[in-house]
Design an enzyme around this catalytic site. Structure first.
Site, PDB file in Angstrom:
ATOM      1  N   LYS A 111      45.526  66.268 -21.054  1.00 33.98           N
ATOM      2  CA  LYS A 111      45.582  65.019 -21.832  1.00 33.98           C
ATOM      3  C   LYS A 111      46.267  63.926 -21.033  1.00 33.98           C
ATOM      4  O   LYS A 111      45.885  62.757 -21.098  1.00 33.98           O
ATOM      5  CB  LYS A 111      46.282  65.253 -23.168  1.00 33.98           C
ATOM      6  CG  LYS A 111      45.464  66.163 -24.070  1.00 33.98           C
ATOM      7  CD  LYS A 111      45.618  65.826 -25.535  1.00 33.98           C
ATOM      8  CE  LYS A 111      44.677  66.662 -26.389  1.00 33.98           C
ATOM      9  NZ  LYS A 111      45.339  67.757 -27.091  1.00 33.98           N
ATOM     10  N   LYS A 194      28.889  73.703 -25.273  1.00 31.44           N
ATOM     11  CA  LYS A 194      29.040  73.882 -26.713  1.00 31.44           C
ATOM     12  C   LYS A 194      28.953  72.558 -27.458  1.00 31.44           C
ATOM     13  O   LYS A 194      29.029  71.491 -26.852  1.00 31.44           O
ATOM     14  CB  LYS A 194      30.368  74.566 -27.008  1.00 31.44           C
ATOM     15  CG  LYS A 194      31.584  73.781 -26.580  1.00 31.44           C
ATOM     16  CD  LYS A 194      32.844  74.406 -27.176  1.00 31.44           C
ATOM     17  CE  LYS A 194      33.946  73.374 -27.226  1.00 31.44           C
ATOM     18  NZ  LYS A 194      35.034  73.679 -28.114  1.00 31.44           N
ATOM     19  N   LYS A 197      32.765  67.196 -30.716  1.00 30.25           N
ATOM     20  CA  LYS A 197      32.907  65.765 -31.006  1.00 30.25           C
ATOM     21  C   LYS A 197      32.895  64.969 -29.706  1.00 30.25           C
ATOM     22  O   LYS A 197      32.134  64.035 -29.549  1.00 30.25           O
ATOM     23  CB  LYS A 197      34.281  65.589 -31.671  1.00 30.25           C
ATOM     24  CG  LYS A 197      34.273  64.735 -32.854  1.00 30.25           C
ATOM     25  CD  LYS A 197      35.491  64.920 -33.769  1.00 30.25           C
ATOM     26  CE  LYS A 197      36.583  65.861 -33.337  1.00 30.25           C
ATOM     27  NZ  LYS A 197      37.336  66.442 -34.443  1.00 30.25           N
TER      28      LYS A 197
HETATM   29  P1  AMP Z   1      37.880  70.383 -32.554  1.00 28.83           P
HETATM   30  O1  AMP Z   1      37.005  69.602 -33.469  1.00 28.83           O
HETATM   31  O2  AMP Z   1      37.350  70.373 -31.162  1.00 28.83           O
HETATM   32  O3  AMP Z   1      39.330  70.001 -32.646  1.00 28.83           O
HETATM   33  O4  AMP Z   1      37.755  71.909 -32.992  1.00 28.83           O
HETATM   34  C1  AMP Z   1      38.460  72.468 -34.048  1.00 28.83           C
HETATM   35  C2  AMP Z   1      38.114  73.938 -34.134  1.00 28.83           C
HETATM   36  O5  AMP Z   1      36.724  74.092 -34.478  1.00 28.83           O
HETATM   37  C3  AMP Z   1      38.253  74.708 -32.814  1.00 28.83           C
HETATM   38  O6  AMP Z   1      39.538  75.220 -32.611  1.00 28.83           O
HETATM   39  C4  AMP Z   1      37.236  75.835 -32.965  1.00 28.83           C
HETATM   40  O7  AMP Z   1      37.779  76.895 -33.731  1.00 28.83           O
HETATM   41  C5  AMP Z   1      36.139  75.194 -33.783  1.00 28.83           C
HETATM   42  N1  AMP Z   1      35.021  74.712 -32.936  1.00 28.83           N
HETATM   43  C6  AMP Z   1      34.812  73.462 -32.481  1.00 28.83           C
HETATM   44  N2  AMP Z   1      33.663  73.370 -31.783  1.00 28.83           N
HETATM   45  C7  AMP Z   1      33.097  74.611 -31.798  1.00 28.83           C
HETATM   46  C8  AMP Z   1      31.887  75.190 -31.268  1.00 28.83           C
HETATM   47  N3  AMP Z   1      30.993  74.458 -30.604  1.00 28.83           N
HETATM   48  N4  AMP Z   1      31.660  76.498 -31.481  1.00 28.83           N
HETATM   49  C9  AMP Z   1      32.534  77.249 -32.178  1.00 28.83           C
HETATM   50  N5  AMP Z   1      33.684  76.775 -32.702  1.00 28.83           N
HETATM   51  C10 AMP Z   1      33.978  75.479 -32.531  1.00 28.83           C
END
Ligand code: AMP
Length: 327
Positions: A111, A194, A197
Site C-alpha cells: 500500500k 480473479k 474491484k
Molecule cells: P475485497 O473486496 O477484495 O476486499 O475482498 C473481500 C473478501 O472477498 C476477500 O477476503 C475474499 O474472501 C473474497 N473475495 C474477493 N474476491 C474474490 C474472488 N475473486 N474469489 C474468491 N473470493 C474473493
C-alpha cells in the site's frame, strides 16, 4: 460456543467474488458459531481518507449483507465505528507494537508503494486495529482469504505478547478459518486472474440484467479448440469455472462436451452464463433495493448489532484495563 469475527471494508459494492469467496461461507458460520460481522469503516480511512458520505457507504454494504442472507437474529452485524472500546484496545496494542515489525508487513509495503503520497500511521498500524477488532471479542476463528494470513499472524503475535507481558492467559490466539475444499476463487472474465474491484472486472450483485449481459458478452475468448479434448487456455477455463459456480451441472457438462468435440460456440455459452448469473443475482438485487429503501429497519439492525458487539467488547476492555493496571 466458539466465536467468529470477520470484517469487510465499505469501499464498494459486493461482487460475485465477495459472495462466493466470503459471504456464502458466513451464511454457514452464522448457523454454527457466535458470529460478529462488522463493516470496517475505520479501516477504510487508511486508503480512502475522503470517503464522502461514510454512512451511505456503510448502509450500502449493510443492505447487501442482509440481502445475501446474513441474519441479524443469528449473527451480530455491526459497524466498526459504533464500538469505541475497540479504539482503546487498539491504543494498548499499539504501545506494544514495534515499528520494525509493522514496516515489514507485506500489505503495508504494497500500500505504501501504491500511495506514496499518503503513507499514514493508520496504514502502518492496520494490523493492530485488525487485531483489536478480533481479540476485543476474544475470537477463536477468523474467516480470511490468503492475502490476510500475515495480518492474522500479527493478531496472534499481539495476543500472545499481551498475555506474556502481563503474565496472564487472557486472549486466545485467533486462528484463520479456512474453508478447505470449499474455498472458491471466482475468476475474472477478462482473460486472466480473479474477479476483483480493483481489477475492474467485477460483476456486482447490484448490477441489473442488461449490465450483467453486457459484461459477460465482453468476456475474452479465442478462436476455439482445433482438436478434440484439448486443454483449455486460461480465458476459456475461466468461463467454465464461472459456469461451474453459477450454472447447473447439466449446463456445465453440455458446454464441456461441445468444447471437447470442437463444436463449442462461445456466443451460446456466454448467453447461457449471463442468464444463469442474472437468475442468481436478481433476487439478491431486489432484496438489496428493498433493504436500502427501509432505512428504519437498517438502523435498527445496526443498533442491535452494535449493542451486542459493545456488550462483548466492554466485558473484554474492563478486564484489559485491570490487567494493565488501571483500577
Ligand atoms: P475485497 O473486496 O477484495 O476486499 O475482498 C473481500 C473478501 O472477498 C476477500 O477476503 C475474499 O474472501 C473474497 N473475495 C474477493 N474476491 C474474490 C474472488 N475473486 N474469489 C474468491 N473470493 C474473493
Amino acid at each position: 460456543m466458539e466465536i467468529v469475527v470477520s470484517g469487510i471494508r465499505p469501499t464498494g459494492n459486493l461482487h460475485l467474488g465477495n459472495y462466493f469467496g466470503a459471504v456464502k461461507n458466513f451464511l454457514r458460520l452464522q448457523e454454527e458459531y457466535k458470529c460478529f460481522f462488522f463493516i470496517a469503516d475505520w479501516h477504510s480511512l487508511t486508503t480512502h481518507p475522503h470517503p464522502g458520505d461514510v454512512t451511505a457507504n456503510v448502509r450500502k454494504i449493510l443492505a447487501e449483507y442482509l440481502a445475501c442472507g446474513i441474519d441479524p437474529e443469528k449473527a451480530a452485524i455491526y459497524v466498526q465505528s459504533d464500538v469505541k472500546e475497540t479504539l482503546e484496545l487498539y491504543l494498548y496494542l499499539n504501545m506494544n507494537a514495534y515499528l520494525g515489525e509493522l514496516q515489514r508487513v507485506t500489505s503495508f509495503k504494497e500500500k505504501a508503494r501504491k500511495q506514496p503520497e499518503n503513507v499514514n500511521a493508520g496504514l502502518l498500524t492496520y494490523p493492530t486495529l485488525m487485531a483489536a477488532d478480533i481479540i476485543i471479542h476474544k475470537a477463536d476463528k477468523v474467516p480470511v482469504g490468503k492475502d490476510q494470513e500475515q495480518n492474522m499472524e500479527m493478531a496472534r503475535k499481539f495476543a500472545r505478547r499481551f498475555n506474556m507481558m502481563y503474565g496472564v492467559d487472557f486472549f486466545p490466539e485467533p486462528q484463520s478459518y479456512s474453508f478447505g475444499g470449499d474455498a472458491v476463487k471466482v475468476p475474472g472474465l477478462d482473460g486472466s486472474g480473479k474477479m476483483g474491484k480493483s481489477e475492474g472486472n467485477a460483476i456486482y450483485l447490484i448490477d441489473d440484467a442488461a449490465t450483467i449481459r453486457k459484461k459477460v458478452m465482453k468476456a475474452v475468448t479465442d478462436s476455439g479448440p482445433t482438436e478434440p479434448n484439448a486443454e483449455k487456455p486460461e480465458p476459456i477455463e475461466n468461463l467454465f469455472k464461472m459456469l461451474k459456480i453459477v450454472s447447473s451441472p447439466d449446463t456445465y457438462d453440455y458446454f464441456n462436451e461441445k468444447y471437447n468435440s470442437c463444436e463449442i460456440r462461445y456466443g451460446d455459452l456466454k448467453k447461457q452464463l449471463a442468464e444463469d448469473i442474472v437468475n442468481f443475482t436478481t433476487p439478491i438485487r431486489e432484496r438489496i433495493l428493498d433493504f436500502s429503501a427501509n432505512t428504519e429497519y437498517m438502523d435498527r439492525v445496526a443498533r442491535q448489532g452494535a449493542e451486542q458487539a459493545r456488550a462483548s467488547a466492554d466485558k473484554t476492555i474492563r478486564e484489559v484495563r485491570k490487567i494493565i493496571g488501571f483500577h
